[in-house]
Design an enzyme around this catalytic site. Structure first.
Site, PDB file in Angstrom:
ATOM      1  N   ASP A   1       0.853  -1.192   0.000  1.00 34.75           N
ATOM      2  CA  ASP A   1       0.000   0.000   0.000  1.00 34.75           C
ATOM      3  C   ASP A   1       0.882   1.233   0.000  1.00 34.75           C
ATOM      4  O   ASP A   1       1.600   1.508   0.980  1.00 34.75           O
ATOM      5  CB  ASP A   1      -0.917   0.000   1.219  1.00 34.75           C
ATOM      6  CG  ASP A   1      -1.955  -1.106   1.155  1.00 34.75           C
ATOM      7  OD1 ASP A   1      -2.554  -1.274   0.076  1.00 34.75           O
ATOM      8  OD2 ASP A   1      -2.148  -1.810   2.162  1.00 34.75           O
TER       9      ASP A   1
ATOM     10  N   LYS B   1      44.685  11.050  -0.121  1.00 39.96           N
ATOM     11  CA  LYS B   1      43.348  11.126  -0.712  1.00 39.96           C
ATOM     12  C   LYS B   1      43.086   9.846  -1.500  1.00 39.96           C
ATOM     13  O   LYS B   1      43.835   9.504  -2.409  1.00 39.96           O
ATOM     14  CB  LYS B   1      43.217  12.342  -1.628  1.00 39.96           C
ATOM     15  CG  LYS B   1      41.792  12.594  -2.077  1.00 39.96           C
ATOM     16  CD  LYS B   1      41.687  13.878  -2.895  1.00 39.96           C
ATOM     17  CE  LYS B   1      40.240  14.225  -3.164  1.00 39.96           C
ATOM     18  NZ  LYS B   1      39.476  13.170  -3.802  1.00 39.96           N
TER      19      LYS B   1
ATOM     20  N   ASP C   1      40.835   7.363  -3.948  1.00 34.78           N
ATOM     21  CA  ASP C   1      39.950   7.488  -5.104  1.00 34.78           C
ATOM     22  C   ASP C   1      38.970   6.322  -5.087  1.00 34.78           C
ATOM     23  O   ASP C   1      39.207   5.271  -5.683  1.00 34.78           O
ATOM     24  CB  ASP C   1      40.769   7.483  -6.399  1.00 34.78           C
ATOM     25  CG  ASP C   1      39.934   7.944  -7.580  1.00 34.78           C
ATOM     26  OD1 ASP C   1      38.801   8.380  -7.367  1.00 34.78           O
ATOM     27  OD2 ASP C   1      40.436   7.877  -8.732  1.00 34.78           O
TER      28      ASP C   1
ATOM     29  N   GLU D   1      46.058  10.355  -5.671  1.00 34.67           N
ATOM     30  CA  GLU D   1      45.173  11.412  -6.158  1.00 34.67           C
ATOM     31  C   GLU D   1      45.465  12.748  -5.490  1.00 34.67           C
ATOM     32  O   GLU D   1      45.174  13.801  -6.022  1.00 34.67           O
ATOM     33  CB  GLU D   1      43.712  11.022  -5.919  1.00 34.67           C
ATOM     34  CG  GLU D   1      42.734  11.944  -6.633  1.00 34.67           C
ATOM     35  CD  GLU D   1      41.293  11.597  -6.355  1.00 34.67           C
ATOM     36  OE1 GLU D   1      40.410  12.285  -6.885  1.00 34.67           O
ATOM     37  OE2 GLU D   1      41.048  10.643  -5.600  1.00 34.67           O
TER      38      GLU D   1
ATOM     39  N   GLY E   1      15.219  40.480 -15.283  1.00 34.58           N
ATOM     40  CA  GLY E   1      15.100  39.341 -16.174  1.00 34.58           C
ATOM     41  C   GLY E   1      13.729  39.288 -16.804  1.00 34.58           C
ATOM     42  O   GLY E   1      13.449  38.428 -17.642  1.00 34.58           O
TER      43      GLY E   1
ATOM     44  N   GLY F   1      10.755  44.542 -15.693  1.00 32.68           N
ATOM     45  CA  GLY F   1      10.971  45.607 -14.736  1.00 32.68           C
ATOM     46  C   GLY F   1      12.413  45.815 -14.333  1.00 32.68           C
ATOM     47  O   GLY F   1      13.350  45.299 -14.955  1.00 32.68           O
TER      48      GLY F   1
ATOM     49  N   HIS G   1      15.009  46.408 -10.610  1.00 36.35           N
ATOM     50  CA  HIS G   1      15.197  46.393  -9.164  1.00 36.35           C
ATOM     51  C   HIS G   1      16.158  47.519  -8.805  1.00 36.35           C
ATOM     52  O   HIS G   1      17.244  47.634  -9.391  1.00 36.35           O
ATOM     53  CB  HIS G   1      15.798  45.075  -8.690  1.00 36.35           C
ATOM     54  CG  HIS G   1      14.817  43.955  -8.599  1.00 36.35           C
ATOM     55  ND1 HIS G   1      15.190  42.644  -8.407  1.00 36.35           N
ATOM     56  CD2 HIS G   1      13.459  43.944  -8.669  1.00 36.35           C
ATOM     57  CE1 HIS G   1      14.120  41.874  -8.360  1.00 36.35           C
ATOM     58  NE2 HIS G   1      13.066  42.640  -8.527  1.00 36.35           N
TER      59      HIS G   1
ATOM     60  N   ASP H   1       6.786  47.741  -5.688  1.00 32.96           N
ATOM     61  CA  ASP H   1       6.709  46.615  -4.757  1.00 32.96           C
ATOM     62  C   ASP H   1       7.752  46.776  -3.659  1.00 32.96           C
ATOM     63  O   ASP H   1       8.957  46.675  -3.902  1.00 32.96           O
ATOM     64  CB  ASP H   1       6.920  45.313  -5.531  1.00 32.96           C
ATOM     65  CG  ASP H   1       6.757  44.075  -4.660  1.00 32.96           C
ATOM     66  OD1 ASP H   1       6.484  44.224  -3.454  1.00 32.96           O
ATOM     67  OD2 ASP H   1       6.912  42.961  -5.190  1.00 32.96           O
TER      68      ASP H   1
ATOM     69  N   ARG I   1      12.082  31.397 -17.354  1.00 34.59           N
ATOM     70  CA  ARG I   1      11.191  31.857 -18.403  1.00 34.59           C
ATOM     71  C   ARG I   1      11.773  31.463 -19.749  1.00 34.59           C
ATOM     72  O   ARG I   1      12.961  31.162 -19.855  1.00 34.59           O
ATOM     73  CB  ARG I   1      11.008  33.385 -18.327  1.00 34.59           C
ATOM     74  CG  ARG I   1      10.469  33.852 -16.977  1.00 34.59           C
ATOM     75  CD  ARG I   1      10.429  35.342 -16.846  1.00 34.59           C
ATOM     76  NE  ARG I   1       9.957  35.740 -15.519  1.00 34.59           N
ATOM     77  CZ  ARG I   1       9.816  37.003 -15.121  1.00 34.59           C
ATOM     78  NH1 ARG I   1      10.133  37.987 -15.954  1.00 34.59           N
ATOM     79  NH2 ARG I   1       9.379  37.270 -13.905  1.00 34.59           N
TER      80      ARG I   1
END
Length: 937
Positions: free
Chosen positions: A70, A300, A302, A437, A800, A803, A805, A854, A873
């Site tokens: 379920d 180090k 890898d 490495e 963008g 308007g 800012h 605003d 957009r």
């Protein structure tokens, strides 16, 4: 609450160990707390939206008329439910039938026990998996339209999933038929991998099987009372056979060993319940290894970072992102089982060592993907929990001493990652000479700190050599250039051996230069001796004449370069002389003395005597409130080797920008964008299906975020419990957001270290589309003049969109409530002076021919898009900082991610750099004029 009464009765003594029944009681209480009968009817009635940050999901394995699973998603106070006959599958091709059933009460999600025969759903119920879920679409709309996309963060299930309602004949069934489908991501499995339902068949809460749950019969659910507001379940003490069933919460069989540690520091440490998973500490990349006695250095490795969780005889192995890989590393799990501890959490790296003792990622990869037999070793370097105690507050050197006592030296599968004290630069050079490495340097006295920080620094050796160019692939957006180069080298027989591709490191200039040269030598013949289908896809062949210099991380199991970046063309070496180089890496480090080169890897893996340090401290690339150094002063700005699934996936259909190009863009602008977003809570706009599909905001931390993204605890406006908000401060973390298809980045107006007092204020000019651009520019200039009269200098950028800012930095002395009131007074004054142009209310119907001023960006929790951030957009426009003198054009400027190479020179003359230099406050007259009655803080 009834649950508490039951709990009191079941406890024989204060020291009684919790049973499986107790664990179910706790679960039922937790799920019951998620509902509110005063506002939410179950399963029907008025509904109240639930916060996405706390949405629960549960999967119950149900042995009723037939065994099924379920699948339940918590939404609007109830559990939306589907019966999945075969259970979920990590295989993308498996489309599991999911029959939608009636909504269930939220409390039922915590139930594990028996439903009496003859009642609805009669049989045995197990909580097979549980956790939280994150919708990727509007849930109500998705349920209505029959397409629900979401992410799961459970004990067993992770990643992205989809529920799709079926049409055709299936739509005519009495109950809606859906399909539960796993989406492509890092969690998916192949058909050859074990099924998750078979691999992990038992309860996620109590560790019991269905048979054990049925035998114990600790809890009973009366289906006929499900719709009432009373308690539908009860605990059946007469048949409570927890001990007989061996069911102890979250444990399989308890360990037979009862070790004791004669370590005074352990007894003094704070007690805690064994954590499910601890977010690992990560290393910041350094431009040079640090020096000084306060640092310990390790080779180090890898391999795969792994966290081992031992609870009794049950062992789990988790990746750095919390994915359970126990089934993939059974030999390591068996080795951890032999440790003489009751419970522990250990941090380390799983590797395969080659004949020289160097960790080989190629061999490790071959072990997992080709089933080659290579001995796997788990190098342990930290201890995070031990026998009910939190060890993370101990200094590293103390945690290492404690870890040493835990390890069983007789087990070849486990080894201590020994630290090396001494000159970091010297140790690093030795590591590079021996083809390791690199090294990890750690503060010896530091506590364990989840997330990336400068307490751990990584210094990586670099592999670099020449390769012959045998072909190329076009850019995915159709532009003339190079999407990737096909690389090769000659073997002793004179055959050109395919070595993989490189798709990063190109500039606008090299795109043109390469295409001119490649077009001139294009041929129809494949120059490689052999190349697989993936390598041949979309390839244009060329005569093997050009030689490229390429930097890369390592060689894969298939003898292909990993994380390769183009450095330039080499004209000083004939193509026929290019062979695979097996010598030292070509990183420009000073060579060590011949006597030192005699050291082997084993010497470096063992503790070394301290040596006198002579090098300067490391310069670590980090971001703070000040502008970072220019690229020439920083480490290389080559696109990082970050994990990116489906890099060619298009995130914006209009421009054709891909996830890889989005990552490249974020990395390229990171130097200028980071100062505006680092050290602040962030809201991200994610668009998993691209800019033309539904997007959603994410502000809370979850397991899906890329490496380097941290969290800051933020209390809500009503003073509720703090929640982890997203924050970041490195270029790697910023670029890594491309993996999640983040198309907008919105920071708070305040910093993490002073959340309640903003240090930057924004007036957002949102014009009606009918207004000419020149009018919008004049309005911005008017805002600038008003602010100047208030004693502050301001800055302007495009949004963008349509308007502008206007932003001004301010010393953070006033709280959000005051600054919101002050900016409201400012825009009201402008509206009163020119009511025909300005509007200060959000009513869209009244905006015709006006500019909405605003001021609401300046309240607590509000955000505004960051400078240089793309917008979700069509076309991926960018919010661009402008000079005030640029507000003279009659044409609205538009900058996009796709056109970055054209406007890239703007980064060098960023007009917003002065933002970080100004220390300014509002003058007394302006404070009194625009907010005369507001309370100042």
């Amino acid at each position: 609450m009834a649950t508490k009464k039951v709990a009191k009765k079941t406890a024989s003594t204060k020291q009684a160990k919790p049973t499986a029944g107790d664990a179910v009681d706790e679960q039922l209480a937790r799920y019951r707390s998620m509902r509110d009968f005063s506002v939410t009817a179950e399963p029907s009635g008025k509904q109240k939206s639930t916060s996405a940050a706390s949405l629960p999901f549960v999967i119950q394995k149900h042995a009723a008329t037939r065994l099924h699973y379920d699948f339940r998603l918590g939404w609007n106070g109830v559990l939306k439910s589907w019966a999945v006959a075969k259970g979920p599958s990590y295989v993308v091709a498996d489309k599991r039938l999911a029959v939608q059933v009636e909504d269930h009460p939220m409390e039922y999600g915590g139930f594990e026990g028996i439903i009496p025969r003859g009642q609805y759903g009669g049989g045995t119920v197990m909580v097979w998996d549980q956790g939280t879920w994150e919708p990727h679409v509007d849930v109500n709309e998705g349920l209505r339209k029959g397409s629900l996309k979401f992410a799961l963060n459970g004990r067993k299930l992770h990643g992205n999933w989809t529920l799709v309602r079926m049409g055709g004949k299936a739509a005519q069934e009495a109950k809606p038929n859906w399909l539960l489908i796993k989406e492509h991501d890092e969690y998916e499995r192949t058909p050859d991998d074990p099924a998750i339902t078979e691999e992990m068949p038992d309860s996620a809460v109590t560790g019991r099987s269905l048979e054990q749950i049925a035998e114990a019969s600790t809890h009973v659910w009366n289906s006929k009372e499900t719709a009432t507001e009373g308690q539908a379940w009860y605990r059946q003490r007469a048949r409570d056979a927890d001990a007989a069933s061996g069911g102890t919460a979250n444990v399989t069989a308890p360990s037979k060993k009862t070790p004791t540690f004669n370590n005074a520091s352990l007894a003094k440490l704070p007690k805690e319940k064994l954590p499910d998973f601890i977010k690992p500490q990560l290393a910041q990349e350094a431009t040079a290894p640090p020096s000084g006695d306060e640092w310990l250095h390790e080779i180090k490795l890898d391999g795969y970072r792994m966290q081992a969780r031992k609870q009794g005889s049950r062992v789990q192995l988790f990746t750095r992102s919390g994915l359970d890989w126990t089934h993939r590393m059974k030999s390591v799990a068996e080795a951890i089982k032999t440790l003489d501890v009751q419970d522990a959490i250990l941090d380390g790296e799983v590797v395969v060592l080659d004949e020289k003792g160097i960790s080989s990622f190629a061999n490790l990869q071959a072990s997992f993907e080709k089933n080659e037999k290579h001995p796997v070793t788990f190098f342990l370097f930290d201890l995070l929990h031990l026998n009910g105690h939190n060890t993370r507050g101990l200094p590293l050197k103390e945690r290492k001493r404690l870890l040493h006592t835990v390890l069983n030296n007789e087990n070849d599968g486990l080894k201590l990652s020994e630290d090396i004290a001494g000159d970091g630069a010297k140790i690093f050079r030795s590591a590079c000479e021996l083809h390791a490495e690199g090294i990890i340097s750690k503060k010896a006295d530091a506590v364990y700190h989840s997330g990336r920080s400068t307490l751990w620094l990584k210094s990586k050796c670099v592999l670099e050599q020449e390769f012959v160019i045998g072909g190329w692939v076009d850019l995915s957006n159709g532009s003339r250039g190079v999407g990737s180069l096909l690389l090769g080298y000659y073997d002793d027989a004179g055959k050109l051996i395919y070595a993989g591709r490189t798709g990063t490191g190109f500039t606008q200039r090299t795109h043109k230069l390469l295409r001119d040269k490649l077009d001139a030598i294009e041929t129809k013949s494949n120059p490689f001796a052999a190349i697989d289908a993936a390598g041949r896809k979309d390839a244009h062949w060329v005569k093997p004449q050009l030689v490229a210099q390429v930097r890369f991380a390592t060689w894969t199991a298939d003898n292909l370069v990993r994380q390769a970046a183009f450095q330039g063309l080499r004209e000083d070496k004939p193509a026929k002389e290019v062979h695979r180089e097996m010598g030292p890496p070509s990183a420009k480090h000073k060579s060590i003395a011949p006597a030192e080169t005699k050291k082997d890897v084993q010497t470096l893996l063992e503790p070394a005597a301290e040596t006198k340090t002579t090098t300067k401290s490391a310069k670590v690339v980090s971001i703070d409130s000040k502008r970072p150094k220019r690229a020439a002063e920083q480490q290389t700005k080559t696109t990082p080797s970050l994990r990116l699934t489906h890099p060619e996936k298009v995130v914006d259909p209009e421009s054709g920008v891909t996830k890889r190009e989005l990552m490249d863009y974020l990395w390229a602008v990171s130097e200028e964008m980071l100062p505006h977003i680092a050290g602040r809570p962030l809201s991200l706009v994610r668009c998993p299906e691209g800019s033309d599909h539904q997007c959603f905001y994410q502000k809370h931390v979850n397991h899906m975020l890329p490496a380097g993204v941290g969290s800051v605890m933020v209390a809500d406006k009503k003073g509720g419990a703090p929640e982890p908000y997203i924050t970041l401060d490195t270029a790697e973390a910023l670029a890594g957001l491309a993996q999640m298809s983040v198309l907008e980045i919105h920071p708070w107006g305040s910093r993490n270290d002073n959340l309640e007092h903003p240090d930057r204020i924004i007036i957002d000019l949102d014009p009606d589309e009918s207004l000419p651009w020149s009018t919008v520019c004049e309005a911005a200039l008017e805002v600038r003049d008003v602010l100047k009269s208030a004693g502050v200098e301001s800055f302007v950028k495009t949004t963008g969109g349509k308007g502008l800012h206007v932003l001004f930095p301010i010393t953070p002395k006033h709280d959000f409530a005051f600054m919101k009131t002050w900016t409201h007074g400012l825009v009201q004054a402008m509206e009163q002076a020119r009511p025909e142009l300005y509007l200060t209310k959000m009513t869209k119907a009244a905006r015709t021919g006006k500019i909405y001023l605003d001021y609401l960006r300046n309240e607590r929790g509000a955000t505004a898009v960051a400078p240089y951030s793309m917008r979700a957009r069509s076309g991926l426009p960018v919010s661009m900082p402008l000079e005030w003198k640029e507000l003279t054009s009659n044409t609205r400027p538009r900058y996009t991610v796709h056109d970055f190479e054209e406007w890239k020179p703007r980064l060098k003359k960023n007009p917003w750099r002065k933002v970080f230099e100004l220390k300014q406050t509002l003058n007394a007259a302006a404070l009194e004029h625009f907010a005369p009655k507001a309370k100042r803080s």
